[in-house]
Scaffold this active site. Structure first.
Site, short mmCIF file in Angstrom:
data_model
loop_
_atom_site.label_atom_id
_atom_site.label_comp_id
_atom_site.label_asym_id
_atom_site.label_seq_id
_atom_site.Cartn_x
_atom_site.Cartn_y
_atom_site.Cartn_z
N GLY A 191 0.83 -1.20 0.00
CA GLY A 191 0.00 0.00 0.00
C GLY A 191 0.86 1.25 0.00
N MET A 227 2.24 9.80 3.18
CA MET A 227 3.49 9.89 3.93
C MET A 227 4.54 8.89 3.49
SD MET A 227 2.50 10.72 7.84
CE MET A 227 1.67 9.15 8.06
N GLY A 284 0.61 5.74 0.65
CA GLY A 284 -0.18 6.86 1.12
C GLY A 284 0.58 8.16 0.96
N LYS A 287 8.02 -0.02 6.01
CA LYS A 287 7.48 1.29 5.66
C LYS A 287 8.60 2.29 5.52
CE LYS A 287 3.79 4.56 6.78
NZ LYS A 287 2.62 4.84 7.64
N ASP A 312 -7.31 8.24 13.49
CA ASP A 312 -7.79 7.78 12.19
C ASP A 312 -8.40 6.38 12.29
OD1 ASP A 312 -8.34 8.14 9.51
OD2 ASP A 312 -6.41 7.35 8.83
#
Length: 318
Positions: free
Chosen positions: A94, A98, A96, A116, A221
């Protein structure tokens, strides 16, 4: 009983003592041999393996660490923590605003993990401030995960600052589906979750959030997309990328301090003074944010997460 006559009991004890004495002497002799062997052995550091104890599969795992020059008793040069080649990217899980999350192979430990990272190679003047903010945010996420040791929160494994200027961290790779996707599939199949199953999932989410609040952390979130259900029923609250630490002064240390370059020093100053990167406006997902979070994300409290939990509960039973 005559003086020269031997008592059977005493004879038995004498034999037992002689046997123990012989065993002790044998042990002392063996100890002396081992001691001499160790004294005469070459001095080495690190991990030493005998080549003939490695199977073909194990040699493949160690990969380039074994060369043709390696022989019996040779030292295996394991990669260092900052080795950028330790993790082999297999696929992207995935992406995003950031950063991006990859499924990677840890060549050192021989396992798959989630990694990440963000790319800091672009050093143009226009993007420098944005990159510093992203570095601070990613570092903050790693610091938050390191404080959250809970069975329903993905654990942090390692954080690295690479020589190329990239910052990254690894965590558990969760095999499963998001709560939103599972709810959608069940609805399409006309096979809804049993209420007890949904309540069990929701309670685990609540326990993870309550634990985070006890550690002074607000998620900001919470939504069905950030709740993962593992293939074996595990429940995880994911994506702490915009979480807020209610007491940021407690996290003054950072891995970024290990680098002495001018760029990193500037980032370090931002880390020690989070107000320089203060969030302006709202941050989160519309539909799950309470009014105060919509107005100003930096003013959230644990009750903001509770509001989001109520919205999640409503979605589960629509």
């Amino acid at each position: 009983m005559e003086k020269n006559e031997i008592n059977p009991k005493e004879s038995y004890l004498a034999k037992a003592l002689l046997k123990e004495e012989k065993a002790l002497l044998d042990d002392l002799s063996q100890y002396s041999k081992v001691k001499r062997s160790l004294q005469n052995a070459p001095k080495t550091e690190g991990i030493v393996l005998e080549e003939d104890t490695l199977t073909a599969e194990e040699k493949t795992v160690f990969g380039s660490s074994l060369s043709q020059k390696d022989s019996l008793g040779s030292q295996i040069p394991f990669p260092q923590d900052s080795d950028p080649e330790r993790y082999q990217i297999l696929e992207t899980l995935g992406a995003g605003a950031m950063g991006v999350v990859h499924r990677v192979q840890d060549r050192l430990l021989g396992r798959e993990v989630a990694l990440k990272k963000i790319n800091c190679q672009n050093s143009s003047k226009e993007n420098t401030k944005k990159q510093e903010a992203l570095l601070w945010r990613l570092n903050q996420e790693a610091c938050i995960l390191s404080r959250l040791e809970h069975p329903n929160i993905t654990p942090l494994y390692e954080m690295q600052l690479l020589g190329s200027g990239e910052i990254q961290f690894t965590m558990r790779k969760v095999d499963g589906k998001t709560l939103r996707n599972l709810l959608k599939e069940k609805k399409e199949q006309n096979n809804p979750f049993e209420e007890n199953t949904l309540y069990s999932i929701f309670l685990k989410v609540c326990e993870a959030v309550a634990y985070a609040h006890s550690r002074g952390i607000v998620h900001r979130d919470l939504k069905p997309d950030n709740i993962m259900i593992g293939n074996y029923g595990e429940v995880y609250v994911m994506d702490w990328g915009i979480a807020k630490m209610l007491h940021p002064q407690d996290s003054s240390s950072s891995i970024l301090q290990r680098n002495s370059s001018d760029k990193t020093i500037k980032i370090q100053n931002s880390l020690l003074d989070p107000s320089s990167l203060k969030t302006v406006g709202s941050i989160g997902t519309v539909g799950y944010m309470p009014p105060e979070q919509l107005e100003c994300a930096s003013q959230v409290t644990p009750t903001s997460d509770i509001y989001a939990l109520g919205k999640i509960l409503r979605v589960c039973f629509l």
